[in-house]
Design a protein around this motif. Structure first.
Motif, PDB file in Angstrom:
ATOM      1  N   GLN A 227       0.816  -1.219   0.000  1.00  0.00           N
ATOM      2  CA  GLN A 227       0.000   0.000   0.000  1.00  0.00           C
ATOM      3  C   GLN A 227       0.847   1.266   0.000  1.00  0.00           C
ATOM      4  O   GLN A 227       0.312   2.363   0.140  1.00  0.00           O
ATOM      5  N   ALA A 231       5.151   2.211   6.585  1.00  0.00           N
ATOM      6  CA  ALA A 231       5.258   1.760   7.980  1.00  0.00           C
ATOM      7  C   ALA A 231       6.544   0.959   8.198  1.00  0.00           C
ATOM      8  O   ALA A 231       7.157   1.023   9.264  1.00  0.00           O
ATOM      9  N   LEU A 287       9.667  -1.199  -3.621  1.00  0.00           N
ATOM     10  CA  LEU A 287      10.049  -2.276  -2.711  1.00  0.00           C
ATOM     11  C   LEU A 287      11.364  -2.928  -3.175  1.00  0.00           C
ATOM     12  O   LEU A 287      12.200  -3.337  -2.368  1.00  0.00           O
TER      13      LEU A 287
HETATM   14  S1  SF4 Z   1       5.771  -3.183   2.527  1.00  0.00           S
HETATM   15 FE1  SF4 Z   1       6.020  -1.304   3.716  1.00  0.00          FE
HETATM   16  S2  SF4 Z   1       5.008   0.278   2.474  1.00  0.00           S
HETATM   17 FE2  SF4 Z   1       4.323  -1.706   1.683  1.00  0.00          FE
HETATM   18  S3  SF4 Z   1       2.423  -2.106   2.794  1.00  0.00           S
HETATM   19 FE3  SF4 Z   1       4.074  -3.099   3.946  1.00  0.00          FE
HETATM   20  S4  SF4 Z   1       4.681  -1.572   5.463  1.00  0.00           S
HETATM   21 FE4  SF4 Z   1       3.479  -0.496   3.931  1.00  0.00          FE
END
Ligand code: SF4
Ligand code: SF4
Ligand code: SF4
Ligand code: SF4
Ligand code: SF4
Lengths: 349, 341
Positions: A227, A231, A287
């Motif tokens: 998303q 976090a 990512l």
């Molecule tokens: S990978 Fe990181 S940015 Fe992506 S949903 Fe999980 S916590 Fe959020």
């Protein structure tokens, strides 16, 4: 040298320490967790050792003490400026081995990255001393052993929390005087020697391979899962990105402050530039960037160690249950596959 | 079969008349809709032994067992005595004597609730716990009252269509220094709620007027800059109803009140009903009672002795909008001519 002391005595020593140090530890903010009726565990100053949450992993790392989330750098008027100040109290931080090892990575990023040191980091970092907390058996998301960050000797004090008393190792001479009245015992802290989670690190040894890694299908899967909330990076002990901006106090005057605030490479606008250009348009690409930074780029540049220390907080905090440990292992499998394919191609020629 | 049955009396013991002569459907209460799963074997036993083998998930979250023959009702009542004791008295703390006559009243209907924070990631309150506390307040009142409790303003519990809809709110609090200006909360608030957040100088400002207390900002915030105030707050809707004549959605009565206020308000319902109905507990939706008394009289009586918390907001007026099936002045026949009836 080790000591055995009661919680009461430790609190008296804490009071003495607080004449010279602000003492920080993971603390419980009851009912303030992400979900209703869950707690938030993060760093804050403590008034008593009982407040230290030692048997759970904190949601956030101690990096915010020396690398504050929002940090004023200097204040300016039209023709002059003044640096923000820090007081001369030391910082005494209860921390786990992975976090202490993580702060060494932050040191590298802020102090050894390029020609000049980051003085705003330096002035807080120099004041920091650590109280090592044992991890017991650790937690299910930890993979510090795989990252070699399960041990450290970089601490002033080490503590074991027992139900009715504490064992303390004093490693740093400067702290001896606080414990001179206490009963001496044999005590050195124990470190975890295995985690439920094992992580295999990718060996990316050529730029050709790196290019293929960029194009792996696996990243695309995260376009629908991630998303881009950031976090994971906010919780990470080794994420050190920030943005610097000027805050003008009054629209009609040129008086204000320059500050820096944490930033996340997972957010859409991280690479945004004037003119609306951005490098990494999809969550999968972002990512990928984060993964390679943590388990490839940093080591390629600074040699000694990987950036990630395997604290596992990114896995704990991800609301979408994306496991970074799993990403690393998947990447390693893909890298092995690519290498095998390449060698077969060579053999087949 | 015996054709001389006191249908009303049976209904008061929670047996509903079937179209099959002499058969009834038992509606067992499950306040808040959560009970230990082991009770399901008890339901199955009743259905297989005295019912027709079917089980209905009641519209108000009752455990409903159809096809019970009139002559078996005493046996069923003996059998459910323990269930009533364990759920009503032991679990909810209801002040009642459990007899072999089955449920003592049907007036105060089963309290509905969504799953709430014992499971749901969006929830702001423990709906099950609140439903059980409310059960203690309303049962076994002979006065009709329908309550539904929702864990968050999403209102999966349809509190908007009950006499009282109680909705859990999060009062989220902002830590300026922890905010990294990522705008995730702004996006979440605009997408899920009312869009009351905006950015100023890299930080967040909130227009508190219209925050619905959903907690989405706290859910999405990566740094814990938004967190929930651990005190739980509630919104209370009134006068919602379904029905053949004038169904309508409930309207906002109280906002940002504490649990204590909610429990006290509901406690006043019985006195209010008694006054409006001249002490005759007949079946009438709560909304009609409010209509009869007028909102101002309702407000006066229902808030009697209630100490409102400082954050509380109270509706100054209610603008009802109902679907009026008696006049039907908004619908016209397709060909312009009303068919002869
Ligand atoms: S990978 Fe990181 S940015 Fe992506 S949903 Fe999980 S916590 Fe959020
Ligand atoms: S990437 Fe994850 S496991 Fe590695 S240091 Fe950061 S938060 Fe910890
Ligand atoms: S009303 Fe809210 S808390 Fe209840 S189930 Fe729906 S989303 Fe979850
Ligand atoms: S989500 Fe949290 S960190 Fe991001 S802008 Fe909102 S308050 Fe700040
Ligand atoms: S709690 Fe209020 S501010 Fe937060 S998302 Fe919901 S409506 Fe917006």
């Amino acid at each position: 040298m080790g000591y055995s002391l009661s919680y009461g005595r430790m609190n008296e020593i804490l009071k003495e320490l607080q004449q010279n140090y602000r003492v920080y530890a993971p603390r419980r903010w009851a009912g303030r967790g992400r979900y209703s009726d869950t707690d938030l565990i993060r760093y804050g100053e403590i008034a008593a050792v009982e407040e230290v949450v030692h048997d759970e992993k904190s949601d956030f790392s101690p990096k915010e003490i020396i690398f504050p989330i929002t940090q004023p750098l200097f204040y300016f008027t039209e023709d002059e400026y003044r640096e923000s100040r820090v007081d001369d109290q030391g910082l005494l931080i209860f921390a786990r081995p992975c976090d202490i090892n993580g702060i060494r990575r932050l040191d590298t990023m802020f102090l050894k990255n390029g020609d000049s040191e980051d003085s705003y980091y330096r002035r807080l970092r120099d004041k920091a001393r650590f109280v090592l907390m044992e991890c017991g058996t650790g937690w299910d998301t930890c993979f510090c052993v795989s990252m070699g960050s399960n041990r450290t000797s970089d601490y002033s004090l080490a503590v074991r929390f027992l139900p009715d008393h504490l064992l303390v190792e004093v490693r740093d001479e400067a702290f001896k005087r606080y414990f001179s009245q206490e009963r001496e015992v044999e005590f050195t802290p124990e470190f975890v020697t295995s985690n439920p989670r094992t992580v295999r690190l990718p060996e990316i040894d050529s730029s050709g391979l790196l290019r293929k890694v960029y194009d792996l299908e696996m990243w695309k899967e995260y376009n629908s899962r991630c998303q881009s909330c950031g976090a994971c990076t906010a919780a990470c002990i080794t994420c050190s990105c920030f943005t610097t901006s000027d805050l003008i106090y009054n629209e009609n005057a040129r008086v204000g402050e320059r500050r820096r605030v944490w930033a996340s490479c997972l957010h859409e606008d991280f690479t945004a530039m004037a003119g609306g250009l951005g490098f990494r348009a999809t969550p999968g690409e972002r990512l990928r960037f984060r993964t390679l930074h943590k388990v490839y780029d940093y080591k390629a540049r600074f040699k000694e160690e990987q950036m990630c220390v395997g604290c596992g907080r990114c896995d704990d905090r991800c609301p979408e249950f994306i496991s970074f440990a799993t990403i690393i292992n998947r990447l390693s499998d893909e890298v092995e596959r690519l290498k095998k394919e390449a060698s077969q191609e060579v053999a087949g020629q | 079969m015996n054709h001389d049955l006191d249908i009303k009396k049976l209904r008061n013991h929670c047996y509903r008349q079937s179209k099959v002569p002499g058969e009834f459907m038992l509606q067992m209460r499950a306040p808040g809709g959560v009970i230990e799963a082991r009770y399901l074997s008890l339901v199955q036993h009743i259905a297989d032994t005295w019912g027709n083998g079917l089980f209905h998930l009641g519209m108000r979250q009752t455990l409903s067992i159809p096809g019970i023959k009139y002559e078996d009702i005493p046996a069923v009542n003996r059998y459910i005595k323990q269930y009533i004791q364990e759920i009503e008295v032991d679990l909810c703390g209801v002040d009642m004597e459990v007899t072999e006559e089955g449920y003592p009243a049907i007036g105060a209907r089963n309290i509905m609730a969504c799953i709430g924070n014992i499971h749901c990631i969006k929830a702001n309150i423990n709906t099950t716990a609140l439903a059980r506390k409310l059960e203690r307040v309303i049962y076994p009142s002979p006065y009709h009252i329908k309550i539904s409790v929702a864990g968050c303003p999403n209102d999966c519990a349809k509190g908007h269509f009950n006499d009282f809809g109680i909705i859990g709110l999060a009062k989220t609090e902002y830590d300026y220094d922890r905010c990294i200006g990522c705008k995730k909360c702004i996006e979440a608030c605009a997408k899920h709620a009312t869009g009351v957040l905006s950015m100023e100088n890299g930080k967040i400002v909130k227009d508190t007027c219209c925050c619905v207390g959903c907690g989405e900002c706290a859910l999405v915030c990566p740094t814990g800059a938004w967190t929930r105030n651990p005190t739980k707050f509630y919104r209370v809707l009134i006068g919602g109803r379904t029905g053949k004549q004038t169904p309508r959605m409930g309207k906002l009565f109280l906002n940002w009140v504490t649990e204590e206020v909610v429990l006290r308000v509901i406690k006043n319902w019985e006195d209010f009903s008694a006054e409006v109905l001249e002490h005759k507990p007949v079946y009438l939706h709560g909304g009609h009672l409010i209509d009869r008394a007028g909102y101002n009289r309702f407000k006066e009586m229902i808030l009697k002795g209630v100490q409102l918390n400082p954050e509380a907001m109270v509706a100054q007026r209610i603008l009802w909008t109902e679907t009026e099936y008696r006049s039907n002045f908004n619908v016209r026949p397709v060909n312009g001519v009303r068919a002869e009836g």
